[in-house]
Write a protein that holds these residues in place. Structure first.
Motif, short mmCIF file in Angstrom:
data_model
loop_
_atom_site.label_atom_id
_atom_site.label_comp_id
_atom_site.label_asym_id
_atom_site.label_seq_id
_atom_site.Cartn_x
_atom_site.Cartn_y
_atom_site.Cartn_z
N SER A 148 -1.72 -4.51 -5.38
CA SER A 148 -2.57 -3.98 -4.48
C SER A 148 -4.01 -3.99 -4.73
CB SER A 148 -2.20 -2.16 -4.31
OG SER A 148 -2.52 -1.48 -5.52
N TYR A 202 0.78 -1.18 -0.16
CA TYR A 202 0.03 0.03 -0.05
C TYR A 202 0.79 1.24 0.03
CZ TYR A 202 -3.44 -3.50 0.66
OH TYR A 202 -4.37 -4.40 0.30
N ILE A 251 -8.09 3.87 2.64
CA ILE A 251 -6.84 3.20 3.16
C ILE A 251 -6.31 4.35 4.28
CG2 ILE A 251 -4.48 2.30 2.86
CD1 ILE A 251 -5.43 1.99 -0.19
#
Length: 151
Positions: A130, A63, A85
């Protein structure tokens, strides 16, 4: 003389802000995220938020790779937020990013991430790693939520 001084002050201020804005690149974000010890994924599942905490550093790095400080004007990425996120250090939020992927409900074909550090907004496509990771977590969390609702 006052006009010259004022003009120089404005020019200096403008020049410094340009330098500051250019410094919000890869090294700026790498330094910002260097101590991240947890990533929280939140999926906006039609009003029912699903969440997953990630503490494995190799997975966190997946990430971190998304946060580059770049904008790709050629791709003209359209992002609707299907999730979030959160990059955390000792439970403090360091950076908040929003993502969208087709699997988690995006109306757009390209999976992407957007984030901002005032006044700049950055965005890019998700990496293959991701994107797969986000989709896997979404399907796992959604499946668990469905099972829980049936019992």
């Amino acid at each position: 003389m006052k006009n010259v001084s004022l003009g120089l002050a404005v020019l200096t201020l403008f020049s410094c802000s340009s330098i500051t804005q250019k410094s919000k690149g890869k090294t700026y974000f790498a330094d910002l995220l260097k101590d991240v010890d947890k990533v929280q994924l939140k999926f906006f599942n039609h009003g029912d938020t699903l969440s997953e905490a990630i503490t494995d550093q190799s997975e966190i790095n997946i990430y971190k790779e998304l946060i580059t400080g770049k904008r790709d004007p050629k791709q003209k990425i359209k992002c609707d937020s299907t999730g979030q996120i959160l990059f955390l250090t000792k439970e403090d939020i360091i950076l908040n990013a929003y993502f969208s992927s087709r699997a988690s409900g995006s109306k757009y074909d390209k999976a992407c991430v957007t984030y901002s550090v005032e006044p700049d907004i950055f965005g890019s496509a998700l990496t293959v790693r991701s994107g797969q990771d986000i989709d896997d977590y979404y399907f796992k969390l959604r499946s668990t939520a469905i099972k829980m609702a049936q019992h």
